[in-house]
Design an enzyme around this catalytic site. Sequence first.
Site, mmCIF file in Angstrom:
data_model
loop_
_atom_site.group_PDB
_atom_site.id
_atom_site.type_symbol
_atom_site.label_atom_id
_atom_site.label_comp_id
_atom_site.label_asym_id
_atom_site.label_seq_id
_atom_site.Cartn_x
_atom_site.Cartn_y
_atom_site.Cartn_z
ATOM 1 C CG ASN A 136 -1.973 15.781 -20.886
ATOM 2 O OD1 ASN A 136 -1.370 14.805 -21.290
ATOM 3 N ND2 ASN A 136 -2.427 15.891 -19.648
ATOM 4 C CG HIS A 157 0.759 14.888 -24.124
ATOM 5 N ND1 HIS A 157 1.447 16.053 -24.368
ATOM 6 C CD2 HIS A 157 1.590 14.128 -23.351
ATOM 7 C CE1 HIS A 157 2.628 16.007 -23.770
ATOM 8 N NE2 HIS A 157 2.744 14.843 -23.150
ATOM 9 C CG HIS A 186 -1.392 9.951 -25.232
ATOM 10 N ND1 HIS A 186 -2.017 10.370 -24.086
ATOM 11 C CD2 HIS A 186 -0.062 9.975 -24.956
ATOM 12 C CE1 HIS A 186 -1.108 10.648 -23.155
ATOM 13 N NE2 HIS A 186 0.087 10.416 -23.663
ATOM 14 C CD GLU A 213 -4.197 16.040 -16.263
ATOM 15 O OE1 GLU A 213 -3.060 15.578 -16.086
ATOM 16 O OE2 GLU A 213 -4.895 15.773 -17.251
ATOM 17 C CE LYS A 266 5.143 17.089 -14.801
ATOM 18 N NZ LYS A 266 5.158 15.841 -15.492
ATOM 19 C CG HIS A 307 5.615 9.976 -24.767
ATOM 20 N ND1 HIS A 307 4.249 9.813 -24.744
ATOM 21 C CD2 HIS A 307 5.878 11.107 -24.030
ATOM 22 C CE1 HIS A 307 3.705 10.790 -24.027
ATOM 23 N NE2 HIS A 307 4.667 11.577 -23.571
ATOM 24 C CE LYS A 365 -0.850 13.578 -15.018
ATOM 25 N NZ LYS A 365 -1.197 14.065 -16.364
ATOM 26 C CD GLU A 367 6.648 15.652 -23.139
ATOM 27 O OE1 GLU A 367 6.006 16.687 -22.894
ATOM 28 O OE2 GLU A 367 6.110 14.533 -23.287
ATOM 29 N NE ARG A 404 0.396 16.600 -13.504
ATOM 30 C CZ ARG A 404 1.083 15.820 -12.685
ATOM 31 N NH1 ARG A 404 0.828 15.847 -11.395
ATOM 32 N NH2 ARG A 404 2.033 15.025 -13.147
ATOM 33 N NE ARG A 428 -4.022 -2.045 2.010
ATOM 34 C CZ ARG A 428 -4.027 -2.955 2.967
ATOM 35 N NH1 ARG A 428 -3.216 -2.825 3.995
ATOM 36 N NH2 ARG A 428 -4.835 -3.981 2.893
HETATM 37 P P1 NAD Z 1 12.209 5.205 -22.288
HETATM 38 O O1 NAD Z 1 12.060 5.108 -20.846
HETATM 39 O O2 NAD Z 1 11.720 4.094 -23.142
HETATM 40 O O3 NAD Z 1 13.744 5.483 -22.620
HETATM 41 C C1 NAD Z 1 14.127 5.634 -23.956
HETATM 42 C C2 NAD Z 1 15.305 4.720 -24.324
HETATM 43 O O4 NAD Z 1 16.506 5.265 -23.795
HETATM 44 C C3 NAD Z 1 15.186 3.318 -23.762
HETATM 45 O O5 NAD Z 1 15.669 2.418 -24.723
HETATM 46 C C4 NAD Z 1 16.117 3.375 -22.553
HETATM 47 O O6 NAD Z 1 16.610 2.107 -22.196
HETATM 48 C C5 NAD Z 1 17.213 4.248 -23.068
HETATM 49 N N1 NAD Z 1 18.001 4.962 -22.083
HETATM 50 C C6 NAD Z 1 17.592 5.485 -20.908
HETATM 51 N N2 NAD Z 1 18.582 6.221 -20.374
HETATM 52 C C7 NAD Z 1 19.639 6.134 -21.203
HETATM 53 C C8 NAD Z 1 20.936 6.704 -21.211
HETATM 54 N N3 NAD Z 1 21.338 7.581 -20.277
HETATM 55 N N4 NAD Z 1 21.766 6.389 -22.236
HETATM 56 C C9 NAD Z 1 21.351 5.561 -23.225
HETATM 57 N N5 NAD Z 1 20.128 5.023 -23.299
HETATM 58 C C10 NAD Z 1 19.279 5.325 -22.299
HETATM 59 O O7 NAD Z 1 11.467 6.523 -22.855
HETATM 60 P P2 NAD Z 1 11.315 8.002 -22.297
HETATM 61 O O8 NAD Z 1 11.208 8.851 -23.495
HETATM 62 O O9 NAD Z 1 12.329 8.314 -21.279
HETATM 63 O O10 NAD Z 1 9.912 7.955 -21.539
HETATM 64 C C11 NAD Z 1 8.718 7.723 -22.239
HETATM 65 C C12 NAD Z 1 7.691 7.254 -21.257
HETATM 66 O O11 NAD Z 1 7.450 8.276 -20.295
HETATM 67 C C13 NAD Z 1 6.340 6.945 -21.873
HETATM 68 O O12 NAD Z 1 5.880 5.729 -21.386
HETATM 69 C C14 NAD Z 1 5.448 8.077 -21.402
HETATM 70 O O13 NAD Z 1 4.098 7.698 -21.296
HETATM 71 C C15 NAD Z 1 6.058 8.402 -20.086
HETATM 72 N N6 NAD Z 1 5.793 9.758 -19.623
HETATM 73 C C16 NAD Z 1 5.338 9.907 -18.361
HETATM 74 C C17 NAD Z 1 5.114 11.173 -17.868
HETATM 75 C C18 NAD Z 1 4.680 11.353 -16.440
HETATM 76 O O14 NAD Z 1 4.345 12.473 -16.050
HETATM 77 N N7 NAD Z 1 4.715 10.324 -15.635
HETATM 78 C C19 NAD Z 1 5.351 12.301 -18.668
HETATM 79 C C20 NAD Z 1 5.845 12.096 -19.953
HETATM 80 C C21 NAD Z 1 6.067 10.828 -20.428
HETATM 81 N N1 GLY Z 2 3.277 14.924 -18.486
HETATM 82 C C1 GLY Z 2 1.993 15.420 -18.068
HETATM 83 C C2 GLY Z 2 1.856 15.580 -16.585
HETATM 84 O O1 GLY Z 2 2.752 15.280 -15.826
HETATM 85 O O2 GLY Z 2 0.844 16.004 -16.150
#
Ligand code: NAD
Ligand code: GLY
Length: 357
Positions: free
Chosen positions: A243, A246, A250, A235, A225, A263, A141, A183, A239, A119
């Site tokens: 998006n 997005h 998406h 949100e 942010k 992404h 998030k 972003e 917030r 939890r």
């Molecule tokens: P990812 O986590 O897939 O990383 C991209 C690639 O880079 C992967 O292959 C990873 O292994 C590699 N990598 C990571 N660090 C590295 C480094 N220092 N050197 C070499 N390779 C490296 O993708 P991302 O773009 O980081 O994240 C996308 C995800 O984030 C999506 O799932 C999206 O929905 C999510 N997201 C979440 C939020 C939130 O607020 N929680 C906001 C935006 C995006």
């Molecule tokens: N990336 C959108 C949020 O964090 O709200």
Amino acid sequence: MHSVHVDTPGGHYPIHIGRGRLDTLADSIPADATSVAVVTNTTVAGLYGDRVRAALAATGKAVHWVELPDGEQYKTWDSLNRIFDALLGAALDRKSVLVALGGGVVGDICGFAAACYMRGVRFLQVPTTLLAQVDSSVGGKTAINHPLGKNMIGAFYQPQAVEIDPQVLATLPAREISAGLAEVIKYGMIADADFFVWCETHAQALRALDADAIEHAVRRSCELKAWVVSQDERESGLRAILNFGHTFGHAIESGLGYGHWLHGEAVGCGMVLAAELSVRVSGLDRAVADRIRALVEAIGCPTQAPDLGAGRWFDLMRVDKKNEGHRIRYVLLSELGGARLQAVDDDRVRPVLPGGV
Ligand code: NAD
Ligand code: GLY
């Protein structure tokens, strides 16, 4: 080292930004933690596993590792269960601390695991992609994907701290840098016109990972942010502007299948479509929409949306957490730095989609 603070009802925590932060991670592990579990993926473990192991050894605590396969297609129940299997298998208790070492995929899954395990246990975000450093690691998030929609299963759950080492970006592929920059420039569009102009003049320096430019971009993005999520953690209003682009993005990601477009690439292209829609619906100047398209192109993201097929766009965009009832709500701009959420009828959106479907 720069510090930015996030203050939400769900938690108050620092974002530390500084070269070499990876080597001082032990400082952020709470003294009363019984053990540490690092959640990462195979790629990041290969690159930074040894350094992080060495850094965490300074805590004197048991450090467990959970390595997931790499990719958006693994942001699933199966991966979440692998984490729970490992935590339960090692009998980790409620005072354990998880460390999300990786990009947004690892950060989102690990955060969700932390929210659910017993939890709720504490966790740190140690983002290693540009996208994760400027966006996903901040604000709490957490989620996994569902075949019917991205990030549809998750929780708001804040980390104890976010530790950002911009030096780790040196190993990131150029395509991932461009995706992260999508972003970054988004913050200028929705909340800070001066930062947008700064991004226009520094686009090439950012793509080349100029150290000063990247640090400024990471810091300003985290400030913006933090400012947004500190006012609206869950949100219920403001917030949603994060998006921007997005809703279209998406749809591109899930329409093409997770993992085809990154992404950030989908968001970059989505912002071009959202700017076009803003010209039609919320009075954005055509010249500003053209600058947005030019900046998305300058950072190396696609500006031409894929043809997902008539009707499919709307089916996909209807599965979006911002929607209420069956009307699709879009983040629109009236000017640079001025964003708001608005429901728009499909007929007004069709002309901005590829082929005017
Ligand atoms: P990812 O986590 O897939 O990383 C991209 C690639 O880079 C992967 O292959 C990873 O292994 C590699 N990598 C990571 N660090 C590295 C480094 N220092 N050197 C070499 N390779 C490296 O993708 P991302 O773009 O980081 O994240 C996308 C995800 O984030 C999506 O799932 C999206 O929905 C999510 N997201 C979440 C939020 C939130 O607020 N929680 C906001 C935006 C995006
Ligand atoms: N990336 C959108 C949020 O964090 O709200």
